[in-house]
Design an enzyme around this catalytic site. Structure first.
Site, PDB file in Angstrom:
ATOM      1  N   ASN A   1     -19.208   4.226   9.857  1.00 48.57           N
ATOM      2  CA  ASN A   1     -18.894   2.830   9.559  1.00 48.57           C
ATOM      3  C   ASN A   1     -18.677   1.962  10.792  1.00 48.57           C
ATOM      4  OD1 ASN A   1     -19.079   3.207   6.792  1.00 48.57           O
ATOM      5  ND2 ASN A   1     -16.888   3.533   6.509  1.00 48.57           N
TER       6      ASN A   1
ATOM      7  N   ARG B   1     -17.893   9.657   7.568  1.00 48.79           N
ATOM      8  CA  ARG B   1     -18.107   8.293   7.079  1.00 48.79           C
ATOM      9  C   ARG B   1     -17.354   7.283   7.936  1.00 48.79           C
ATOM     10  NH1 ARG B   1     -19.717   6.914   2.163  1.00 48.79           N
ATOM     11  NH2 ARG B   1     -21.130   8.661   2.499  1.00 48.79           N
TER      12      ARG B   1
ATOM     13  N   TYR C   1       0.819  -1.216   0.000  1.00 47.95           N
ATOM     14  CA  TYR C   1       0.000   0.000   0.000  1.00 47.95           C
ATOM     15  C   TYR C   1       0.852   1.265   0.000  1.00 47.95           C
ATOM     16  CZ  TYR C   1      -4.000  -2.949   1.435  1.00 47.95           C
ATOM     17  OH  TYR C   1      -4.983  -3.895   1.516  1.00 47.95           O
TER      18      TYR C   1
END
Length: 260
Positions: free
Chosen positions: A237, A233, A51
């Site tokens: 979540n 968000r 990543y």
């Protein structure tokens, strides 16, 4: 309300059922996301060597004010790093500013002849205390069985793409039978959040379709790894503990599957 429900995978620290995914989030964005997640109550951060964001995550973890022992930290070794396993692990530890990983995964199956030797390296790293639990990602049941047949060691986790459309009861049951925890990624990204079924269930609980999907994971004992760079968000979540899907609602989501 945030709850740190987790699963025992043998590493001495429960694996939280909700974690922050960080794929394709780099630079200042990933640092902000990690800090926002920890402030919202997350205690599970998922990253990977590939990543290219471990250094930023390490910096965020170092200055977030949360003790390292409270955080469950996962990274992964990509198949292209076969032959450089030690260097890969040491780089991940160094960039994440930690002495150990809570979970280290093979990111994807390497060439067939390399899979067992790579798995043996992961299990040796666990014995050394560099990692506390080991697992795989994107492995089929047959590929996992090959590792177990060769070593006698069962992966703690298999992290796979998992959405309502990709729901595979047989694969889920095969994992449970082997004592392997499934972790799901990309559920929100790959799902139509305007799907009438999801909207109907969401409205019944005054939540969002995304929250329905995440709650669906939890009730199937699948760890979910939602990803976002938006603070609201990120909070949403993990706010999935104040409602529960009925058996009928679970089935409604299950039958969205296109898996034959």
């Amino acid at each position: 309300m945030t709850e740190h429900r987790g699963i025992d995978i043998g590493g001495g620290k429960p694996l939280p059922m909700v974690g922050l995914g960080t794929w394709n989030v780099t630079g200042e964005d990933v640092g902000r996301s990690v800090r926002a997640a920890l402030a919202a109550g997350y205690r599970h951060i998922d990253t990977a060597y590939g990543y290219q964001n471990e250094a930023e995550i390490g910096k965020a973890l170092a200055d977030c004010g949360v003790d390292r022992e409270e955080i469950f930290l996962t990274s992964k070794i990509p198949p292209r790093r076969v032959g450089f396993e030690r260097e890969t692990l040491e780089r991940s530890l160094r960039q994440l500013r930690t002495d150990y990983l809570d979970l280290w995964l093979i990111h994807a199956p390497p060439a067939p002849e390399q899979s067992v030797p790579l798995w043996k390296f992961l299990t040796a790293a666990r014995e050394e205390g560099k990692v506390r639990a080991v697992g795989v990602s994107n492995y089929s049941t047959a590929q996992i069985d090959e590792l177990v047949d060769a070593t006698g060691i069962v992966p703690a986790v298999n992290q796979i793409k998992w959405t309502p459309e990709l729901f595979d009861r047989r694969r889920m049951e095969e994992s449970h039978e082997r004592g392997i925890v499934l972790e799901g990624f990309s559920a929100i990204r790959l799902t139509d959040l305007n799907d009438p079924t999801l909207v109907k269930v969401a409205n019944a609980h005054s939540v969002t379709p995304a929250q329905v999907i995440l709650r669906w994971h939890i009730q199937h004992d699948v760890v979910c790894l939602p990803r976002s760079v938006r603070e609201e968000r990120i909070r949403e979540n993990i706010d999935i503990w104040d409602f529960e899907l009925s058996a009928d609602e679970l089935l409604l989501v299950d039958v969205m599957s296109t898996v034959v």
